[in-house]
Design a protein around this motif. Sequence first.
Motif, PDB file in Angstrom:
ATOM      1  N   GLU A  91       0.810  -1.224   0.000  1.00  7.47           N
ATOM      2  CA  GLU A  91       0.000   0.000   0.000  1.00  7.47           C
ATOM      3  C   GLU A  91       0.841   1.270   0.000  1.00  7.47           C
ATOM      4  O   GLU A  91       0.457   2.281   0.592  1.00  7.47           O
ATOM      5  CB  GLU A  91      -0.948   0.013   1.215  1.00  7.47           C
ATOM      6  CG  GLU A  91      -2.088  -0.976   1.082  1.00  7.47           C
ATOM      7  CD  GLU A  91      -3.256  -0.673   2.002  1.00  7.47           C
ATOM      8  OE1 GLU A  91      -3.354   0.461   2.513  1.00  7.47           O
ATOM      9  OE2 GLU A  91      -4.076  -1.568   2.213  1.00  7.47           O
ATOM     10  N   ASN A 149     -10.586  -2.100  -8.153  1.00  9.99           N
ATOM     11  CA  ASN A 149      -9.486  -1.692  -7.267  1.00  9.99           C
ATOM     12  C   ASN A 149      -8.213  -1.325  -8.026  1.00  9.99           C
ATOM     13  O   ASN A 149      -7.350  -0.627  -7.513  1.00  9.99           O
ATOM     14  CB  ASN A 149      -9.168  -2.805  -6.259  1.00  9.99           C
ATOM     15  CG  ASN A 149      -8.693  -4.085  -6.942  1.00  9.99           C
ATOM     16  OD1 ASN A 149      -9.154  -4.423  -8.035  1.00  9.99           O
ATOM     17  ND2 ASN A 149      -7.762  -4.789  -6.325  1.00  9.99           N
ATOM     18  N   ALA A 208      -5.468   1.979  -7.226  1.00  9.73           N
ATOM     19  CA  ALA A 208      -4.180   1.595  -6.634  1.00  9.73           C
ATOM     20  C   ALA A 208      -3.022   2.038  -7.516  1.00  9.73           C
ATOM     21  O   ALA A 208      -2.042   2.623  -7.055  1.00  9.73           O
ATOM     22  CB  ALA A 208      -4.130   0.082  -6.437  1.00  9.73           C
ATOM     23  N   GLN A 218      -2.482   5.793  -7.479  1.00 11.89           N
ATOM     24  CA  GLN A 218      -1.839   6.282  -6.273  1.00 11.89           C
ATOM     25  C   GLN A 218      -0.322   6.103  -6.379  1.00 11.89           C
ATOM     26  O   GLN A 218       0.455   7.007  -6.086  1.00 11.89           O
ATOM     27  CB  GLN A 218      -2.368   5.493  -5.085  1.00 11.89           C
ATOM     28  CG  GLN A 218      -2.342   6.274  -3.806  1.00 11.89           C
ATOM     29  CD  GLN A 218      -2.583   5.383  -2.604  1.00 11.89           C
ATOM     30  OE1 GLN A 218      -3.040   4.244  -2.729  1.00 11.89           O
ATOM     31  NE2 GLN A 218      -2.255   5.879  -1.440  1.00 11.89           N
ATOM     32  N   HIS A 220      -1.845  -3.304  -5.978  1.00  3.69           N
ATOM     33  CA  HIS A 220      -3.303  -3.381  -6.022  1.00  3.69           C
ATOM     34  C   HIS A 220      -3.890  -4.114  -4.819  1.00  3.69           C
ATOM     35  O   HIS A 220      -5.104  -4.156  -4.642  1.00  3.69           O
ATOM     36  CB  HIS A 220      -3.740  -4.103  -7.307  1.00  3.69           C
ATOM     37  CG  HIS A 220      -3.192  -5.498  -7.389  1.00  3.69           C
ATOM     38  ND1 HIS A 220      -1.860  -5.764  -7.599  1.00  3.69           N
ATOM     39  CD2 HIS A 220      -3.801  -6.696  -7.251  1.00  3.69           C
ATOM     40  CE1 HIS A 220      -1.669  -7.082  -7.604  1.00  3.69           C
ATOM     41  NE2 HIS A 220      -2.828  -7.672  -7.387  1.00  3.69           N
ATOM     42  N   LYS A 255      -4.685  -4.786  -0.843  1.00  5.86           N
ATOM     43  CA  LYS A 255      -4.821  -4.065   0.421  1.00  5.86           C
ATOM     44  C   LYS A 255      -4.100  -4.827   1.527  1.00  5.86           C
ATOM     45  O   LYS A 255      -3.930  -6.042   1.455  1.00  5.86           O
ATOM     46  CB  LYS A 255      -6.307  -3.941   0.790  1.00  5.86           C
ATOM     47  CG  LYS A 255      -7.096  -3.066  -0.154  1.00  5.86           C
ATOM     48  CD  LYS A 255      -7.197  -1.631   0.377  1.00  5.86           C
ATOM     49  CE  LYS A 255      -7.493  -0.627  -0.688  1.00  5.86           C
ATOM     50  NZ  LYS A 255      -6.375   0.228  -1.048  1.00  5.86           N
ATOM     51  N   LYS A 256      -3.721  -4.105   2.589  1.00  9.95           N
ATOM     52  CA  LYS A 256      -2.967  -4.747   3.664  1.00  9.95           C
ATOM     53  C   LYS A 256      -3.773  -5.861   4.330  1.00  9.95           C
ATOM     54  O   LYS A 256      -3.222  -6.855   4.800  1.00  9.95           O
ATOM     55  CB  LYS A 256      -2.489  -3.723   4.702  1.00  9.95           C
ATOM     56  CG  LYS A 256      -3.554  -2.786   5.243  1.00  9.95           C
ATOM     57  CD  LYS A 256      -2.903  -1.692   6.088  1.00  9.95           C
ATOM     58  CE  LYS A 256      -3.932  -0.869   6.824  1.00  9.95           C
ATOM     59  NZ  LYS A 256      -4.562   0.157   5.972  1.00  9.95           N
ATOM     60  N   GLU A 257      -5.097  -5.703   4.343  1.00  4.32           N
ATOM     61  CA  GLU A 257      -5.937  -6.756   4.944  1.00  4.32           C
ATOM     62  C   GLU A 257      -5.835  -8.051   4.138  1.00  4.32           C
ATOM     63  O   GLU A 257      -5.755  -9.142   4.698  1.00  4.32           O
ATOM     64  CB  GLU A 257      -7.406  -6.312   5.002  1.00  4.32           C
ATOM     65  CG  GLU A 257      -7.709  -5.204   6.007  1.00  4.32           C
ATOM     66  CD  GLU A 257      -7.281  -3.814   5.537  1.00  4.32           C
ATOM     67  OE1 GLU A 257      -7.012  -3.667   4.323  1.00  4.32           O
ATOM     68  OE2 GLU A 257      -7.230  -2.887   6.364  1.00  4.32           O
ATOM     69  N   GLU A 258      -5.836  -7.887   2.805  1.00  4.31           N
ATOM     70  CA  GLU A 258      -5.708  -9.070   1.930  1.00  4.31           C
ATOM     71  C   GLU A 258      -4.369  -9.752   2.168  1.00  4.31           C
ATOM     72  O   GLU A 258      -4.276 -10.982   2.196  1.00  4.31           O
ATOM     73  CB  GLU A 258      -5.684  -8.638   0.454  1.00  4.31           C
ATOM     74  CG  GLU A 258      -7.002  -8.327  -0.178  1.00  4.31           C
ATOM     75  CD  GLU A 258      -6.767  -7.847  -1.609  1.00  4.31           C
ATOM     76  OE1 GLU A 258      -6.811  -6.618  -1.834  1.00  4.31           O
ATOM     77  OE2 GLU A 258      -6.534  -8.701  -2.487  1.00  4.31           O
ATOM     78  N   PRO A 270      -2.964  -6.574   9.966  1.00  2.00           N
ATOM     79  CA  PRO A 270      -2.983  -5.800   8.720  1.00  2.00           C
ATOM     80  C   PRO A 270      -2.226  -4.486   8.861  1.00  2.00           C
ATOM     81  O   PRO A 270      -2.793  -3.403   8.749  1.00  2.00           O
ATOM     82  CB  PRO A 270      -4.477  -5.567   8.484  1.00  2.00           C
ATOM     83  CG  PRO A 270      -5.075  -5.574   9.852  1.00  2.00           C
ATOM     84  CD  PRO A 270      -4.256  -6.529  10.678  1.00  2.00           C
TER      85      PRO A 270
END
Lengths: 213, 472, 245
Positions: A194, B20, B24, B27, B157, B159-162, B177
């Motif tokens: 991220e 998504n 991503a 950014q 692409h 997310k930290k949770e994934e 996460p």
Amino acid sequence: MKTSASNPVIENVRRSLGRQPGQATPARPPILPARQPGDQEAELDLLLKEINAVAGVAQRMDPTRLEAALADLVQSQNVRRACLWQTPFIQELQLTALLQRLGVEIIPAQAEKHVLATCDLGVTEVDFALPQTGTLALLSAPEKPRTVSLVPRVHLAVLRPQALGADLHQVFAEASRQPYLIFITGPSRTSDIELTLTIGVHGPQGLYVWAFA
Amino acid sequence: MSETPSYIEFAEYSEHVPTNIPAAVQQATARFLGNRQLRIGEMPQWEELRQAASDIRLHTLLNLDSYLEKLEQQVTQAGGTVHWAEDAEAARQIVLGLARQHNVKTAVKVKSMATEEINLNHAFEQAGIEAIETDLGEFIIQLAGMGPSHIIVPAVHMKKEEIAQLFQEKLGVDAPPDPIKLTAIARTALREKFLNAEMGISGANFLVAETGTLVIVTNEGNGRMCTTLPDLHVAVVGIDKVVPDWESLTVLLKLLARSATGQKITTYTSFMTGPRRQEGESGPKEFHLVMLDNGRSKILQDPVGRDVLKCIRCGCCLNVCPVYKNVGGYAYGWFISGPIGAIFSPQVLGTEAARELPFASSLCGACVDVCPVKIPITQILLHLRRRVVEGDSIAPASAAPMVRSGAKLGALAFGVPWLYKLGTQLLPVLMAPLAKAGWIKALPAPANRWTRVRPFPAFAGGFRQWWHRRKK
Amino acid sequence: MQKVQLFITCLTEQFYPGVLKKMVGILEKLDVEPVFPENQTCCGQPFFNSGFQSEARKMASAWLKTFGRSDLPVVSPSGSCVDMVHHHYPELFSAGSAEHTLAVDLAGRTFELTDFLVNQLKVVDVGASYPHKVTYHASCHQLRGLGLKSEPKQLLRAVRGLELVDLPEEDVCCGFGGVFSVVYPEVSRSMMENKVKNIQRSGAEAVVACDAGCLMNIGGGLNKAGSPIKALHIIDILAEKGGDR
């Protein structure tokens, strides 16, 4: 070793380019001229500033403050084991003895990699330094293993002013015939998750640079 | 995903871009471009550097045979072994052969596009040898079984949770996460691999012919780990990565990181010449360099297309490309995406397999402005479009004959003056019923490809009549 | 009195004939007499960009014949068409051939309108008045193909009452790209919507461009979004109140 006569890849390249074996190659196009260095103090200031800008911890040091600084480093970074290059300058600073006095166990720099991996601190000298980017350049030799600046969690590099180089041209002129050269600019980092900057990935998490007069 | 594709379906993918991906990618690219702008502001000689880099790269390509010979000679003298792989299969066999010869159970890999190009990981998997990606982003997508969405930040692409969930599943650890904690988990997991792997596999950013030196840049230090700790180091490198000498690097190294991420220089740049020289030194005992052709020597025949080989894989063209930023890396169907992918893949895979790619551009030219080695990307796209629809000396046309006939008819309608003028007069009349307040909301296929997105302007015309009336 | 040949371009002729009429008015006001070679149709750019270089070559030949009859300079309201003539026409013909020579000659005397006004006539103030907030979209071929970065803005800044506001990402492609818009409509949509959002963010009452293709795309997008923001050709503004005869 395959000679190019039996090398289909080089043959194909030659055929595509319409060139003959042994055909002369014109001179490589010109590169940009070298940079003129400023005065040594200014260069050193620039170097330290650039190292700090990339999350390194760089400062001027002198032998009178050395012991206290080491104690501080050992304590704040929880150093229990260390490995060191044994260069004349590092020996002159008596770094091995100072660390031992602080209760740090010294592992020989040539130790097997699994053993070296238990070290918290690796101490090297700097062979060349590039002020514009805050880059330390280190060579490699049996008494100066590449692993010392790579495997331990923290890397301490001691620098003498004669290491300061003006730019890449100068460093390359001196180091291009060496079998190994590593440029180190700050501790290891990544933004792969991220885009969040994280310091300390596979290489050292901390880079300390102490510049002596 | 890095399997060699038989046909790249850019159109299909572009119609269904996962939501998504663009956010991503945008950014990441915005961050890199912002930093790059700062760097350029510090470099008054930026344009001269680009020109010098372009000249050096082209010079090398035009004399590549002699630089390759010099490289081989130098690497061999330094105690390394050079292998020549005409294609991906040959390269895979060489690397696998070396792994088997050395009883390798685990290989650690530095991020290398060349190894993705030849689908090396899959070959190792089939052979039952572990080949672990160690670049954090590559490590993550390898665990996830995905391909890269961006050349420089392949897992951007996700997310930290994934990622946390992935680590939990695949590594069997408690993974919060949090990027910093997740990185620490990866560091611990990979440290064990670095120390125990029998083989390190890398690519190279540059190969210096002058001394037979491999140059690798990383920020994480995995490049150093893979090429220092295992006893065997194998590098797979495209033949186009050669530079004449160290002086050339003084130009290229100033451009690479600044163009890629906007850093002045990457954290680590390794310059390695051969295996270790003495007992008691650290570094690999054995070094093998696999020089990969895989279509590059053929591309050299094409005076327009061959500029693609100047590429130093910085990813800047991706960062500025509005098409890439709206579809992400997967749309380009292979390991290499964005504008460079659109001109590389059709030349290596052929215009039959990759014919949708040269058209995956509005020809805006933003990439041309930023490429550090001045690859004329839009020029090559046009060149390849022609190859697709008309064919040229390199390949026959791969577009359907109907497309060709359509173009001929169109050229008549547009090109023959009386037909064109007639059209100009008739269309406003014919289309009038469809137009409301200057816009036509819907047109029949294939013109609905326009109107499904926004209305079409009403046909107006009338200039020529106005002009004639004035003359009177 | 200076004379120029009008290269009206296929898209502008079909969809923005008003722009052409106003362009004539502006030129005449500046003591430039336009002539109109009747046989012109299309420069061939859509064909060239689609890869149909053979068809494009035929159309280029016809264009060169039409405009090459006279040695007057050529003026056009479209950056992309002028870029085609400047950069691609010479490439279509073998070096040394008569057509190549003609292509190089015409490339040297074909001008996009803002280039003609600012760099040839050395005029920045055409006497226009347009008291509104306006933002400028830099068309790709105008900006990167022809290198015309400041000329349109110089002209806009001289318009009385006009407030020029910045367009975020002004130089990012609007998504037209000619055939691109129909070959990959969804990607074109994303790019167009991004441009429309930026235009809305700018606070402008009108967005200005120097290319009919961009205007078709952006204008259509603004219309679809229900926006009152007008998409205008720079000539529309330069012809306002006093710029037109």
